[in-house]
Design a protein around this motif. Structure first.
Motif, PDB file in Angstrom:
ATOM      1  N   SER A   1      -7.053   3.067  -0.074  1.00 16.55           N
ATOM      2  CA  SER A   1      -6.553   1.786  -1.405  1.00 16.55           C
ATOM      3  C   SER A   1      -7.059   2.918  -2.044  1.00 16.55           C
ATOM      4  CB  SER A   1      -7.598   0.128  -0.805  1.00 16.55           C
ATOM      5  OG  SER A   1      -7.593  -0.134   0.118  1.00 16.55           O
ATOM      6  N   VAL A   2      -6.930   2.223  -3.710  1.00 14.48           N
ATOM      7  CA  VAL A   2      -7.364   3.036  -4.811  1.00 14.48           C
ATOM      8  C   VAL A   2      -7.752   1.743  -5.789  1.00 14.48           C
ATOM      9  CG1 VAL A   2      -5.344   2.243  -5.549  1.00 14.48           C
ATOM     10  CG2 VAL A   2      -6.675   4.832  -6.764  1.00 14.48           C
ATOM     11  N   ARG A   3      -9.214   2.550  -6.308  1.00 18.37           N
ATOM     12  CA  ARG A   3      -9.784   1.747  -7.121  1.00 18.37           C
ATOM     13  C   ARG A   3      -9.514   2.203  -8.730  1.00 18.37           C
ATOM     14  NH1 ARG A   3     -14.887   1.272 -10.356  1.00 18.37           N
ATOM     15  NH2 ARG A   3     -15.008  -0.600 -11.126  1.00 18.37           N
ATOM     16  N   MET A   4      -9.062   1.355  -9.439  1.00 17.11           N
ATOM     17  CA  MET A   4      -8.782   2.008 -11.125  1.00 17.11           C
ATOM     18  C   MET A   4      -9.528   2.181 -11.692  1.00 17.11           C
ATOM     19  SD  MET A   4      -5.646   2.993 -10.354  1.00 17.11           S
ATOM     20  CE  MET A   4      -4.749   2.780 -11.430  1.00 17.11           C
ATOM     21  N   PRO A   5      -9.439   2.423 -12.903  1.00 17.52           N
ATOM     22  CA  PRO A   5     -11.480   2.290 -13.899  1.00 17.52           C
ATOM     23  C   PRO A   5     -11.820   0.207 -14.246  1.00 17.52           C
ATOM     24  CG  PRO A   5      -8.925   3.793 -14.730  1.00 17.52           C
ATOM     25  CD  PRO A   5      -8.787   3.306 -13.820  1.00 17.52           C
ATOM     26  N   ASP A   6     -10.477  -0.178 -14.284  1.00 20.72           N
ATOM     27  CA  ASP A   6     -11.019  -1.223 -14.501  1.00 20.72           C
ATOM     28  C   ASP A   6     -11.462  -2.154 -13.713  1.00 20.72           C
ATOM     29  OD1 ASP A   6      -8.423  -1.694 -13.607  1.00 20.72           O
ATOM     30  OD2 ASP A   6      -7.946  -3.149 -15.060  1.00 20.72           O
ATOM     31  N   GLY A   7     -11.348  -1.819 -12.025  1.00 22.37           N
ATOM     32  CA  GLY A   7     -12.362  -1.837 -11.308  1.00 22.37           C
ATOM     33  C   GLY A   7     -11.647  -2.149 -10.476  1.00 22.37           C
ATOM     34  N   ALA A   8     -10.226  -2.983 -10.594  1.00 24.28           N
ATOM     35  CA  ALA A   8      -9.280  -3.488  -9.642  1.00 24.28           C
ATOM     36  C   ALA A   8      -8.743  -2.611  -8.850  1.00 24.28           C
ATOM     37  CB  ALA A   8      -7.616  -3.459 -10.397  1.00 24.28           C
ATOM     38  N   VAL A   9      -8.903  -3.504  -7.089  1.00 25.63           N
ATOM     39  CA  VAL A   9      -8.236  -1.957  -6.453  1.00 25.63           C
ATOM     40  C   VAL A   9      -6.951  -2.965  -5.458  1.00 25.63           C
ATOM     41  CG1 VAL A   9      -9.075  -1.956  -3.395  1.00 25.63           C
ATOM     42  CG2 VAL A   9     -10.787  -1.630  -5.420  1.00 25.63           C
ATOM     43  N   ASN A  10      -5.685  -1.961  -5.208  1.00 21.36           N
ATOM     44  CA  ASN A  10      -4.715  -2.102  -4.581  1.00 21.36           C
ATOM     45  C   ASN A  10      -5.179  -1.361  -3.336  1.00 21.36           C
ATOM     46  OD1 ASN A  10      -3.368  -3.225  -7.287  1.00 21.36           O
ATOM     47  ND2 ASN A  10      -3.085  -1.092  -8.453  1.00 21.36           N
ATOM     48  N   LYS A  11      -4.528  -1.963  -2.591  1.00 18.98           N
ATOM     49  CA  LYS A  11      -4.626  -1.087  -1.318  1.00 18.98           C
ATOM     50  C   LYS A  11      -2.378  -0.749  -0.818  1.00 18.98           C
ATOM     51  CE  LYS A  11      -7.331  -4.314   1.344  1.00 18.98           C
ATOM     52  NZ  LYS A  11      -7.825  -5.681   2.152  1.00 18.98           N
ATOM     53  N   LEU A  12      -2.856   1.033  -0.565  1.00 18.90           N
ATOM     54  CA  LEU A  12      -1.711   1.548  -0.823  1.00 18.90           C
ATOM     55  C   LEU A  12      -1.344   1.823   0.328  1.00 18.90           C
ATOM     56  CD1 LEU A  12      -3.385   4.423  -2.980  1.00 18.90           C
ATOM     57  CD2 LEU A  12      -1.706   2.497  -4.086  1.00 18.90           C
ATOM     58  N   LEU A  13      -1.742   2.212   2.087  1.00 15.47           N
ATOM     59  CA  LEU A  13      -1.252   2.267   3.046  1.00 15.47           C
ATOM     60  C   LEU A  13      -2.069   1.485   3.865  1.00 15.47           C
ATOM     61  CD1 LEU A  13       1.090   3.735   4.854  1.00 15.47           C
ATOM     62  CD2 LEU A  13      -0.314   6.049   4.587  1.00 15.47           C
ATOM     63  N   GLY A  14      -1.407   0.717   5.220  1.00 11.93           N
ATOM     64  CA  GLY A  14      -2.403   0.331   6.144  1.00 11.93           C
ATOM     65  C   GLY A  14      -2.064   0.615   7.121  1.00 11.93           C
ATOM     66  N   MET A  15      -3.190   0.555   8.495  1.00 13.10           N
ATOM     67  CA  MET A  15      -2.696   1.660   9.060  1.00 13.10           C
ATOM     68  C   MET A  15      -2.937   0.321  10.214  1.00 13.10           C
ATOM     69  SD  MET A  15      -6.327   3.128  10.052  1.00 13.10           S
ATOM     70  CE  MET A  15      -6.414   4.029  11.247  1.00 13.10           C
ATOM     71  N   ASP A  16      -2.287  -0.284  11.491  1.00 14.10           N
ATOM     72  CA  ASP A  16      -2.785  -0.788  12.630  1.00 14.10           C
ATOM     73  C   ASP A  16      -2.496  -2.067  12.433  1.00 14.10           C
ATOM     74  OD1 ASP A  16      -2.956  -1.188  15.593  1.00 14.10           O
ATOM     75  OD2 ASP A  16      -5.442  -0.723  15.563  1.00 14.10           O
ATOM     76  N   ASP A  17      -2.557  -3.102  12.362  1.00 14.44           N
ATOM     77  CA  ASP A  17      -2.834  -4.425  11.958  1.00 14.44           C
ATOM     78  C   ASP A  17      -4.441  -4.927  10.759  1.00 14.44           C
ATOM     79  OD1 ASP A  17      -6.028  -4.167  13.400  1.00 14.44           O
ATOM     80  OD2 ASP A  17      -4.992  -6.098  14.818  1.00 14.44           O
ATOM     81  N   ALA A  18      -4.020  -3.550  10.224  1.00 14.48           N
ATOM     82  CA  ALA A  18      -4.400  -4.187   8.445  1.00 14.48           C
ATOM     83  C   ALA A  18      -3.870  -5.025   8.003  1.00 14.48           C
ATOM     84  CB  ALA A  18      -5.064  -2.527   8.245  1.00 14.48           C
ATOM     85  N   GLN A  19      -3.993  -5.907   7.262  1.00 14.43           N
ATOM     86  CA  GLN A  19      -3.748  -6.564   6.092  1.00 14.43           C
ATOM     87  C   GLN A  19      -3.732  -6.758   4.746  1.00 14.43           C
ATOM     88  OE1 GLN A  19      -2.143  -9.040   7.631  1.00 14.43           O
ATOM     89  NE2 GLN A  19      -1.827  -8.237   9.127  1.00 14.43           N
ATOM     90  N   GLY A  20      -2.591  -6.692   4.161  1.00  9.87           N
ATOM     91  CA  GLY A  20      -2.489  -6.758   2.805  1.00  9.87           C
ATOM     92  C   GLY A  20      -1.952  -5.527   1.890  1.00  9.87           C
ATOM     93  N   TYR A  21      -1.381  -4.263   2.539  1.00  8.55           N
ATOM     94  CA  TYR A  21      -1.620  -3.067   2.021  1.00  8.55           C
ATOM     95  C   TYR A  21      -0.059  -2.918   1.772  1.00  8.55           C
ATOM     96  CZ  TYR A  21      -5.667  -1.723   3.479  1.00  8.55           C
ATOM     97  OH  TYR A  21      -7.462  -1.216   3.850  1.00  8.55           O
ATOM     98  N   ALA A  22       0.309  -2.457   1.010  1.00  8.64           N
ATOM     99  CA  ALA A  22       1.957  -2.564  -0.041  1.00  8.64           C
ATOM    100  C   ALA A  22       2.596  -1.470   0.935  1.00  8.64           C
ATOM    101  CB  ALA A  22       1.292  -1.472  -1.144  1.00  8.64           C
ATOM    102  N   SER A  23       2.237  -0.381   1.417  1.00 12.03           N
ATOM    103  CA  SER A  23       3.555   0.207   2.683  1.00 12.03           C
ATOM    104  C   SER A  23       2.521   0.322   4.532  1.00 12.03           C
ATOM    105  CB  SER A  23       3.177   1.581   2.001  1.00 12.03           C
ATOM    106  OG  SER A  23       4.068   1.496   1.280  1.00 12.03           O
TER     107      SER A  23
END
Length: 430
Positions: free
Chosen positions: A71-93
């Motif tokens: 995942s990545v935390r942006m300078p404003d505090g927002a978190v984007n989930k980028l690359l998930g694995m196994d049965d993780a949820q909410g990731y873009a890829s």
């Protein structure tokens, strides 16, 4: 497909820990508590075992969670989930071949020095793309708005992974992967790997466990590596047990590692190109006698009736008797093994007398619900960066945890990820 399988500590482990900790002093700090006033902030919480972090100059923070993904935390505090694995949820890829088991999963992360031009980052993860499974270093490209990654390229695909348990008491799958990746001041990517509880790996010239690799961004050996004849040219050093910390001296540029010991002797070592770490757990070495599955790393008879110094003599972390030219450690944690994880250097005048000192996160040993030794140690080195002149336990502005990663941010603050699901930020007082 494999699924996440974090294993609980075995009964044999608890029994062995009891014997070790019975002799431990109540306080394990090696020097007086410091007087630095640290300001504290919880940057992220409610994470699932965060493992590593890497920053851009504007404070953008990439981070991994061992059983979730990148995942990545942006300078404003927002978190984007980028690359998930196994049965993780909410990731873009998603990457269906990535999994976590035991100590393995998505571990280290590093940002390309030329990120502004190529937008590349790198992650270390266990993968079942091959049979048997391996650990891999993957190169990814981050899109312009930091919401997804693409162009996955596995630049290293042959780091050993422990597939199945064996007969010795510490046979859990997924053990001892190393997993820290960092770009050095030379512009090359350094990768730490572990021994998988396999006695043949540490001194093997071709198995890429128990090594520190120095490679380019395509995974090829960096020019100037000089391992012994017959070794894989990606090898910078070999003969390690389980290196999970690597940092570069801010003045000399020397690579320095922090390494987990067996039942004794966590170590910090200044690396020498082509050097041997001196770890060799094979039972035929030094007349040790037969060990379970040939691995003498911490067989039960090392615990019974032995203090930590006797254990070190029986199964040395750095075996100078067998390898007299092995790289000597500059710190041995007073003969204790308490789970040294990552390492970083404190840079900037705000750190005062600690400027250019090394910090090491120590996860500690949990027994009976009481953690022992969880702390961050400040390791002050001499001007050449080749010997330790002082060790101080950092006075923390928050509760200690299992310090999985310590990273200096671009703002000069020290960031610490703990297994308990938080990333802390500590800033020296003015």
């Amino acid at each position: 497909m494999l699924h996440r399988r974090h294993t609980a500590a075995a009964a044999a482990t608890a029994t062995a820990l009891a014997a070790l900790l019975a002799a431990a002093p109540a306080a394990l700090a090696q020097a007086g508590m410091n007087t630095t006033s640290l300001q504290h902030e919880v940057v992220l919480d409610n994470l699932q075992t965060p493992w590593d972090m890497a920053f851009l100059d504007d404070g953008t923070m990439f981070f991994t969670e061992i059983c979730e993904g990148l995942s990545v935390r942006m300078p404003d505090g927002a978190v984007n989930k980028l690359l998930g694995m196994d049965d993780a949820q909410g990731y873009a890829s998603m990457a269906d071949d990535l999994f976590c088991e035991g100590q393995a999963g998505m571990l280290g992360v590093a940002v390309d020095p030329d990120f502004a031009e190529n937008r590349r980052i790198y992650v270390f993860s266990a993968s079942e793309m091959s049979d048997p499974q391996t650990n891999r270093v993957m190169r990814l490209v981050v899109n312009e708005d930091f919401t997804d990654v693409s162009e996955r390229t596995d630049i290293v695909d042959d780091i050993p992974y422990k597939v199945a348990p064996t007969d010795h008491p510490f046979g859990a799958p997924g053990a001892h992967n190393g997993g820290r990746i960092r770009f050095g001041p030379d512009g090359f990517l350094w990768v730490t790997t572990g021994d998988n509880h396999n006695p043949e790996i540490p001194q093997s010239p071709t198995l890429m466990g128990s090594k520190v690799l120095r490679i380019d961004t395509d995974g090829a050996a960096a020019p100037g590596n000089s391992p012994p004849e017959g070794f894989d040219p990606r090898t910078y050093t070999y003969g390690h047990r389980n290196v999970q910390g690597i940092a570069f001296h801010p003045v000399t540029g020397a690579a320095i590692i922090a390494e987990h010991g067996p039942w004794h002797s966590d170590e910090i070592t200044v690396l020498v190109n082509g050097g041997n770490g001196g770890w060799d757990p094979r039972d035929e070495m030094a007349g040790r006698g037969e060990c379970p599955d040939g691995y003498c790393g911490y067989m039960p008879n090392q615990m019974e009736g032995m203090n930590r110094f006797e254990r070190a003599a029986f199964m040395p972390m750095t075996d100078f008797e067998t390898y007299p030219d092995a790289m000597p450690p500059i710190w041995e944690n007073n003969g204790w093994s308490q789970g040294t994880s990552s390492a970083a250097f404190l840079e900037g005048e705000a750190w005062g007398d600690w400027e250019n000192a090394m910090v090491v996160g120590i996860m500690g040993i949990g027994f009976g619900g009481t953690p022992i030794g969880q702390r961050i140690d400040v390791i002050e080195l001499d001007e050449e960066g080749t010997s330790v002149v002082d060790v101080t336990e950092m006075t923390l502005p928050m509760d200690a945890g299992r310090f999985r990663s310590v990273v200096l941010g671009p703002d000069g603050s020290l960031y610490a990820a703990v297994d308990e699901g938080m990333i802390h930020k500590m800033t020296p007082g003015q």
